[in-house]
Structure formats: C-alpha cells, structure tokens
Scaffold this motif. Structure first.
Motif, PDB file in Angstrom:
ATOM      1  N   UNK A   1       0.456   2.919  12.993  1.00 26.49           N
ATOM      2  CA  UNK A   1       1.053   3.568  11.829  1.00 26.49           C
ATOM      3  C   UNK A   1       1.541   2.545  10.807  1.00 26.49           C
ATOM      4  N   UNK A   2       2.170   1.480  11.252  1.00 23.70           N
ATOM      5  CA  UNK A   2       2.643   0.438  10.345  1.00 23.70           C
ATOM      6  C   UNK A   2       1.457  -0.230   9.655  1.00 23.70           C
ATOM      7  N   UNK A   3       0.402  -0.520  10.404  1.00 22.69           N
ATOM      8  CA  UNK A   3      -0.784  -1.154   9.810  1.00 22.69           C
ATOM      9  C   UNK A   3      -1.427  -0.243   8.756  1.00 22.69           C
ATOM     10  N   UNK A   4      -1.542   1.047   9.053  1.00 18.86           N
ATOM     11  CA  UNK A   4      -2.123   1.978   8.089  1.00 18.86           C
ATOM     12  C   UNK A   4      -1.248   2.093   6.833  1.00 18.86           C
ATOM     13  N   UNK A   5       0.050   2.111   7.000  1.00 17.83           N
ATOM     14  CA  UNK A   5       0.949   2.164   5.840  1.00 17.83           C
ATOM     15  C   UNK A   5       0.820   0.914   4.982  1.00 17.83           C
ATOM     16  N   UNK A   6       0.707  -0.259   5.622  1.00 18.02           N
ATOM     17  CA  UNK A   6       0.523  -1.494   4.869  1.00 18.02           C
ATOM     18  C   UNK A   6      -0.806  -1.484   4.116  1.00 18.02           C
ATOM     19  N   UNK A   7      -1.853  -0.995   4.757  1.00 21.06           N
ATOM     20  CA  UNK A   7      -3.155  -0.895   4.126  1.00 21.06           C
ATOM     21  C   UNK A   7      -3.097   0.052   2.922  1.00 21.06           C
ATOM     22  N   UNK A   8      -2.435   1.183   3.081  1.00 19.49           N
ATOM     23  CA  UNK A   8      -2.294   2.135   1.986  1.00 19.49           C
ATOM     24  C   UNK A   8      -1.489   1.521   0.836  1.00 19.49           C
ATOM     25  N   UNK A   9      -0.413   0.807   1.155  1.00 24.03           N
ATOM     26  CA  UNK A   9       0.400   0.169   0.112  1.00 24.03           C
ATOM     27  C   UNK A   9      -0.411  -0.890  -0.630  1.00 24.03           C
ATOM     28  N   UNK A  10      -1.219  -1.655   0.088  1.00 26.12           N
ATOM     29  CA  UNK A  10      -2.048  -2.675  -0.553  1.00 26.12           C
ATOM     30  C   UNK A  10      -3.087  -2.015  -1.469  1.00 26.12           C
ATOM     31  N   UNK A  11      -3.681  -0.930  -1.031  1.00 24.12           N
ATOM     32  CA  UNK A  11      -4.668  -0.234  -1.851  1.00 24.12           C
ATOM     33  C   UNK A  11      -4.023   0.323  -3.116  1.00 24.12           C
ATOM     34  N   UNK A  12      -2.849   0.918  -2.983  1.00 24.42           N
ATOM     35  CA  UNK A  12      -2.157   1.454  -4.161  1.00 24.42           C
ATOM     36  C   UNK A  12      -1.758   0.339  -5.118  1.00 24.42           C
ATOM     37  N   UNK A  13      -1.290  -0.781  -4.593  1.00 20.93           N
ATOM     38  CA  UNK A  13      -0.926  -1.908  -5.450  1.00 20.93           C
ATOM     39  C   UNK A  13      -2.159  -2.448  -6.168  1.00 20.93           C
ATOM     40  N   UNK A  14      -3.274  -2.524  -5.467  1.00 25.16           N
ATOM     41  CA  UNK A  14      -4.520  -2.985  -6.088  1.00 25.16           C
ATOM     42  C   UNK A  14      -4.972  -2.059  -7.201  1.00 25.16           C
ATOM     43  N   UNK A  15      -4.844  -0.766  -6.994  1.00 25.85           N
ATOM     44  CA  UNK A  15      -5.228   0.191  -8.031  1.00 25.85           C
ATOM     45  C   UNK A  15      -4.298   0.091  -9.242  1.00 25.85           C
ATOM     46  N   UNK A  16      -3.024  -0.163  -8.995  1.00 26.91           N
ATOM     47  CA  UNK A  16      -2.064  -0.266 -10.097  1.00 26.91           C
ATOM     48  C   UNK A  16      -2.317  -1.512 -10.941  1.00 26.91           C
ATOM     49  N   UNK A  17      -2.762  -2.607 -10.342  1.00 24.30           N
ATOM     50  CA  UNK A  17      -2.971  -3.857 -11.056  1.00 24.30           C
ATOM     51  C   UNK A  17      -4.358  -3.991 -11.637  1.00 24.30           C
ATOM     52  N   UNK A  18      -5.276  -3.149 -11.190  1.00 25.10           N
ATOM     53  CA  UNK A  18      -6.659  -3.234 -11.654  1.00 25.10           C
ATOM     54  C   UNK A  18      -6.755  -2.808 -13.107  1.00 25.10           C
ATOM     55  N   UNK A  19      -7.647  -3.469 -13.857  1.00 25.09           N
ATOM     56  CA  UNK A  19      -7.887  -3.089 -15.256  1.00 25.09           C
ATOM     57  C   UNK A  19      -8.534  -1.723 -15.291  1.00 25.09           C
ATOM     58  N   UNK A  20      -8.268  -0.940 -16.353  1.00 20.31           N
ATOM     59  CA  UNK A  20      -8.966   0.340 -16.474  1.00 20.31           C
ATOM     60  C   UNK A  20     -10.459   0.105 -16.685  1.00 20.31           C
ATOM     61  N   UNK A  21     -11.230   1.039 -16.187  1.00 11.99           N
ATOM     62  CA  UNK A  21     -12.685   0.930 -16.320  1.00 11.99           C
ATOM     63  C   UNK A  21     -13.064   0.996 -17.793  1.00 11.99           C
ATOM     64  N   UNK A  22     -14.096   0.229 -18.214  1.00 12.46           N
ATOM     65  CA  UNK A  22     -14.530   0.298 -19.608  1.00 12.46           C
ATOM     66  C   UNK A  22     -15.098   1.664 -19.912  1.00 12.46           C
ATOM     67  N   UNK A  23     -14.956   2.081 -21.152  1.00  5.97           N
ATOM     68  CA  UNK A  23     -15.477   3.369 -21.584  1.00  5.97           C
ATOM     69  C   UNK A  23     -16.990   3.294 -21.585  1.00  5.97           C
TER      70      UNK A  23
END
Length: 171
Positions: free
Chosen positions: A15-37
């Motif tokens: 459970x801790x590993x899955x939560x860390x993985x989910x947090x890393x994925x959310x952080x990556x999505x937040x920092x990622x540039x928006x897709x070009x139009x």
C-alpha cells in the motif's frame, strides 16, 4: 515480537509503495508541460475577423436582411478567392512532398499564398467596413464580440501578456 503479522506487513508495504507511485505520477503530471495544440484545431479559434453569421443569429429579421444585403454581393467572389487560397496551399504541400526540393519554386508558391490571402483579406475587410458603417452601436458591439476567441485558455484575454511570459519561461 511485533504486534503486526507478516501478511499485514506485506499488505502495508504494498500500500505504501502504491501510494508513493501514485504521488510520483501526480507530481509528474503537474510539472509536465501542456501538450501542444494540434493543427486540427479550428482556425476560427483565434479569430481575427468578426463572424457575421453569429451576428445574424441575434439580429431582428429586418437587420438580418440588411447584413445579407451588405455582404451578399461579396459571397460569390469571396468563395472564389478562398478557393484560390486553398489551391495555392495545395501547391505548397505538393512541392514539399517532392523528392527533390526546389527552393525557388517553393518560395514562389509561398508568395502566391501570401498574395491570395492578402487579396481575400482585403475583400473581407471592405465588406466588414461597409457593414460596420450601417450597424447600430449595440450591433457593432455584438460584431466585436464575435471576434473573441472560442476555446483556448479560459479566463485569459488576448492581451494578457503574463500568460505568454509564463509560456515562454516553460519552453
């Protein structure tokens, strides 16, 4: 001896590993540039010209007839002009697909596109000039509203330079 059993410890660790993985994925999505139009976006999204059809929808039938009368004579000529722009663009595309690139022919084709776009814009602008002269102030405001962007970034006006500065910083 610990109070937690081995299966419970394993479940807790997973459970801790899955939560860390989910947090890393959310952080990556937040920092990622928006897709070009995509290029398939309607060019009307960035409107530089008013949309007389949108204006017609909110006018009374008498005023709608005036819009049709003012712009009606240009419609056939405008369709022909737009066809010329499209054929010039097709020529540019054809030249880009050739195995041997001919820079001179490509430059001439681009010049043809520019000239045809310019002629089309002048025709449209002349019609809009005639129309604006005949509209009431409220109707001109509606015509101006039809120039606003549809889609794009919400809550940001075209003259909001802060958003563009942030976009440049992220590039």
């Amino acid at each position: 001896m610990s109070a937690l059993s081995t299966p419970f410890r394993i479940a807790l660790l997973v459970s801790v590993c899955l939560n860390l993985l989910l947090a890393a994925a959310l952080a990556g999505m937040a920092w990622r540039k928006p897709a070009p139009v995509e290029a398939a976006v309607d060019p009307g999204d960035a409107r530089s010209l008013p949309d007389a059809r949108r204006l017609e929808r909110v006018l009374t039938p008498e005023r709608r007839a005036m819009v049709m009368e003012t712009l009606g004579s240009d419609r056939h000529e405008l369709r022909r002009s737009l066809g010329e722009v499209r054929s010039a663009q097709v020529e540019v595309q054809r030249l880009l697909r050739q195995p041997e690139f001919d820079a001179e022919a490509f430059g001439a084709a681009l010049a043809q596109v520019r000239a045809r776009e310019q002629a089309t814009a002048e025709r449209v602008h002349a019609g809009l000039q005639r129309l604006a002269e005949r509209l009431q102030p409220r109707e001109r405001a509606l015509l101006a509203d039809s120039m606003q962007r549809r889609g794009g970034h919400r809550g940001r006006s075209p003259d909001d330079s802060r958003g563009r500065e942030r976009e440049r910083e992220n590039d």
